[in-house]
Write an enzyme that holds these catalytic residues in place. Sequence first.
Site, PDB file in Angstrom:
ATOM      1  N   GLN A 108      92.667   5.389   1.561  1.00 51.17           N
ATOM      2  CA  GLN A 108      93.319   6.219   2.557  1.00 51.17           C
ATOM      3  C   GLN A 108      92.834   7.640   2.329  1.00 51.17           C
ATOM      4  OE1 GLN A 108      96.390   5.939   4.973  1.00 51.17           O
ATOM      5  NE2 GLN A 108      94.931   4.277   5.283  1.00 51.17           N
ATOM      6  N   LEU A 141      92.491  14.540   0.359  1.00 53.01           N
ATOM      7  CA  LEU A 141      93.457  13.676  -0.324  1.00 53.01           C
ATOM      8  C   LEU A 141      93.089  12.205  -0.221  1.00 53.01           C
ATOM      9  CD1 LEU A 141      97.192  14.043  -0.611  1.00 53.01           C
ATOM     10  CD2 LEU A 141      96.432  11.943   0.491  1.00 53.01           C
ATOM     11  N   LEU A 142      93.179  11.527  -1.346  1.00 51.23           N
ATOM     12  CA  LEU A 142      93.060  10.064  -1.409  1.00 51.23           C
ATOM     13  C   LEU A 142      94.446   9.518  -1.678  1.00 51.23           C
ATOM     14  CD1 LEU A 142      90.590   8.044  -3.674  1.00 51.23           C
ATOM     15  CD2 LEU A 142      93.030   7.995  -4.162  1.00 51.23           C
ATOM     16  N   ASN A 143      94.826   8.460  -0.971  1.00 48.64           N
ATOM     17  CA  ASN A 143      96.028   7.742  -1.428  1.00 48.64           C
ATOM     18  C   ASN A 143      95.767   6.240  -1.492  1.00 48.64           C
ATOM     19  OD1 ASN A 143      96.397   8.614   1.436  1.00 48.64           O
ATOM     20  ND2 ASN A 143      98.265   7.397   1.376  1.00 48.64           N
ATOM     21  N   ASP A 144      96.526   5.411  -0.840  1.00 49.24           N
ATOM     22  CA  ASP A 144      96.506   3.955  -1.098  1.00 49.24           C
ATOM     23  C   ASP A 144      95.118   3.313  -1.084  1.00 49.24           C
ATOM     24  OD1 ASP A 144      99.109   4.683  -0.548  1.00 49.24           O
ATOM     25  OD2 ASP A 144      99.418   3.174   1.006  1.00 49.24           O
ATOM     26  N   TYR A 159      96.545   3.834   9.021  1.00 47.26           N
ATOM     27  CA  TYR A 159      97.278   3.708   7.752  1.00 47.26           C
ATOM     28  C   TYR A 159      96.876   2.436   7.005  1.00 47.26           C
ATOM     29  CZ  TYR A 159     100.470   7.693   8.480  1.00 47.26           C
ATOM     30  OH  TYR A 159     101.016   8.943   8.612  1.00 47.26           O
ATOM     31  N   ARG A 163     105.033  -1.206   7.822  1.00 41.20           N
ATOM     32  CA  ARG A 163     103.623  -0.887   7.583  1.00 41.20           C
ATOM     33  C   ARG A 163     103.021  -1.665   6.415  1.00 41.20           C
ATOM     34  NH1 ARG A 163     106.530   3.992   6.860  1.00 41.20           N
ATOM     35  NH2 ARG A 163     107.037   4.456   4.693  1.00 41.20           N
ATOM     36  N   ASP A 164     101.702  -1.426   6.183  1.00 37.00           N
ATOM     37  CA  ASP A 164     100.969  -1.964   5.027  1.00 37.00           C
ATOM     38  C   ASP A 164     100.803  -3.480   5.076  1.00 37.00           C
ATOM     39  OD1 ASP A 164     101.302   0.716   4.302  1.00 37.00           O
ATOM     40  OD2 ASP A 164     102.929   0.280   2.889  1.00 37.00           O
ATOM     41  N   GLU A 188     107.232  -0.416   0.340  1.00 40.57           N
ATOM     42  CA  GLU A 188     105.865  -0.143   0.790  1.00 40.57           C
ATOM     43  C   GLU A 188     104.900  -1.060   0.050  1.00 40.57           C
ATOM     44  OE1 GLU A 188     105.349   4.206   0.207  1.00 40.57           O
ATOM     45  OE2 GLU A 188     105.454   4.347   2.392  1.00 40.57           O
TER      46      GLU A 188
END
Lengths: 499, 499
Positions: free
Chosen positions: A63, A44-47, A106, A166-167, A222
């Site tokens: 991510q 899985l790829l996210n941000d 993260y 976060r982020d 987010e």
Amino acid sequence: MEWTREQRYLPYNKWDAETLLKLQAQADNSSYQLNYHIRPSSGLLNDPNGFSYYNNHWHVFYQSYPFGAVHGLKSWVHLESCDLVHWQNKGLALGADTKYDSHGAYSGSATVIDDKLFLMYTGNVRDQNWQRISYQNGATMDKNGIVTKLAAPLIYAPAHVTEHFRDPQLLKHRDAYYVLLGAQDKTTLSGKVAVFKSKDLKNWEDLGYLDFSPETMGYMIECPNLVFIDDKPVLIFCPQGLDKNVANYDNIYPNMYVVGNKLKFDAARMETKQTAPINLDDGFDVYATQAFNAPDGKAYAISWVGLPDMTYPTDEEGWANCFSQVKELSLDEQNRLVQRPVPAMADLRQAGQVVKAEKAINGRQILVDNASRSYELKLTIPKGQAGTLHLVANQDLSESLQLKFATGDAAQLVVDRAHSGIQFASDYGFTRQIDLTANEDLELDIFVDNSLFEIFVNGGLKVLTGRFFGSQANNQIAIQGTTKEELAFRGTYWRIDHI
Amino acid sequence: MEWTREQRYLPYNKWDAETLLKLQAQADNSSYQLNYHIRPSSGLLNDPNGFSYYNNHWHVFYQSYPFGAVHGLKSWVHLESCDLVHWQNKGLALGADTKYDSHGAYSGSATVIDDKLFLMYTGNVRDQNWQRISYQNGATMDKNGIVTKLAAPLIYAPAHVTEHFRDPQLLKHRDAYYVLLGAQDKTTLSGKVAVFKSKDLKNWEDLGYLDFSPETMGYMIECPNLVFIDDKPVLIFCPQGLDKNVANYDNIYPNMYVVGNKLKFDAARMETKQTAPINLDDGFDVYATQAFNAPDGKAYAISWVGLPDMTYPTDEEGWANCFSQVKELSLDEQNRLVQRPVPAMADLRQAGQVVKAEKAINGRQILVDNASRSYELKLTIPKGQAGTLHLVANQDLSESLQLKFATGDAAQLVVDRAHSGIQFASDYGFTRQIDLTANEDLELDIFVDNSLFEIFVNGGLKVLTGRFFGSQANNQIAIQGTTKEELAFRGTYWRIDHI
């Protein structure tokens, strides 16, 4: 496969290499694989993270959870580019291997400091009761790609936020460093952007929450990102659970922006005339967009094409999601955000072919037969027309990605993916629609990449992005008239090869 | 790191995924990494396998050991291309996981049979006394990349060969299948090409050894390949331990070719007027070349750039070797093999730049300052000149890859890599040289790819290929005169980007 918590958080060294090689091969061989967008090597790829310019190259990280299409133990995978279009995968850069990021490295950002790329990211930690603790950590990457983590977190969560903190976006502004963080206020349980300031990256001052709207921004924000365009601050963020009366959206979670007039960083205030945030993308799948100002002052953005808490058809193949193309951001004279492909996207164009529609009255006309699965299609549809453009269509047009346009009095554009292949995300509808100015020409710049579409409307004033999962045999581009009048327009089709 | 036998033959599922991800990142980040040639994702790459055309794509596989720069448990990694230049990695395709290939899925070929790609390969097996047994196995790959192994070997080693019996090339010729195999004769311990025939891929007839030379071909022949060019059979093979009085060579093992007049397959005889085999490449590092006839009849070849029993500087980074570019093969009117870049190589050219040398009498002249690490340089050096071309050179030319040319009475070209960076393979010398026809113009088409050079001489009549490992800061192309006369030539330099 059922994923237990234990499996999802199993350290990478407890997985075997043969499994990983097979997952990589499975992703490589997928018939839905992207040809010119960033996609995961496996899993899985996210941000997007750490989007930056350093050592004469563009950098971005994704991510990553490499062992399946689930949100498991996350790390950063690094990519490098000379032109924001051709990316070289540099592999795992930042893993979950210290007590301050034991349950995931993260999302975060990257800023050039003292000849190194400084990475600031959220270390996700779960205690013995599975309670989340979020640390805001630092690391440096040198010119050889060697990453060194700082020994201790830069910022610990203040008392006024919940564990949802976060982020970090680290910014150098004048003579100080500022950090924007997505946060949930502990008292109101509402979404906030927390602001911190430091002169030395060691001692941090909590400036409180960024004041940019009188409205409540859902229950959590987010991925806040601030860029400056023509000296105006633009905040891009994801207000989860935003009341649709504040700003409407169709996806499970929105990704929005607010254009400000002035930023008073030390007062944590962005003045704006914008009464409500606006959707950054009017399609189905854009989230967690990361934007930054390059050394030349230009603002660029890249997005996760994928949404939290959703499943996609490739999950069964053990991989999921991709990035959008990079877009250059600007503001028009009405302070609306404009998103455009970067110049090097035009380098991907192979052998242009004129397409034109004529007299397709209530009938259909094939614009491109035997089209590639990856292409750019640029069209101008004159005012006063209505019809349906069928992309990646089969012979009788029963399967296609439909673009229904009307450029007359009731002008609008509807993207319908209901018949584009495997149905998914059904709870959130199969169509997305934007209103257009009545009786004006409609300019479309459409990018298709096998299982991804990105539609730039009227020079990037609107963008609609989404995934679709159709048969490889569907390779027609056709037009169908829906009015009694003549349809007439011209454009260009360019095949795009694998990069 | 010392590699024990146990480590080298550890099944892939006994390695952990974190180790593999780190090895992949290490290869991805290497300053010696190739930009437009096939290279391993991690670990060691050796022979090209299964070079073929199937399902509208070109295919090639590489022999892979993913866990380090050593010859360990081998598998096949698959790559696919539309143009023989841009390759997509499709990952692990054929592993060592049955009793007929427990110690390695070794080299082999691929042929389209019944709408599938039929892979024939050597299964390497070691018994409890570590005695080698070589099986010649079959597998099929379908259009989705799914590989299915046959339950039992196609060919078992006949009594007249030792355990050195490998690298099957499966060919369809008229109404039958033929297999060429590299072999060592048990009685004479000499290198042979064994030939087998079958009508049904099940029952195999041993046709004995191919008769193509009265000379002894060393102690073992590896990687025999037969292609037809203008209806003439051309045998490409690696005669290990070949007596240098039969045909001279400088590398540890040679890769050679013989052009025949006529092939009598059933008699296992290739008639030839060529008295001795000829080096396929006059450089440092070409081995295990695989060639095949495409459906249009053209013959293409691709080589391992790397040699058995050698170490390379990247070994310390846990990866080694690459493939040559694909070359189209033809014969000139004297039946000499001509090797040329395929047409799509020209698509890699970015922004051509004229280079010219004038009056570099005993001095030096910079041809390209601040050159890329990847480029093509095409030059014609008129007859009657002498000098040294410095590629990937530093400012004072004390470090460079040197091409010493003389186009007068004693015409020759010498490639000297002694000063090109890290020294390696010292036992086999730092120079390679070819004689040229006296007083003729010299045409050079030079490809540099960071740590690889490929020099096509006089339209591909000779090719010199090699690796070098210099500083990233060395980015000049310069010329130095070595005669009292004026040097004058023109050419073109094209930057090549990462593909």
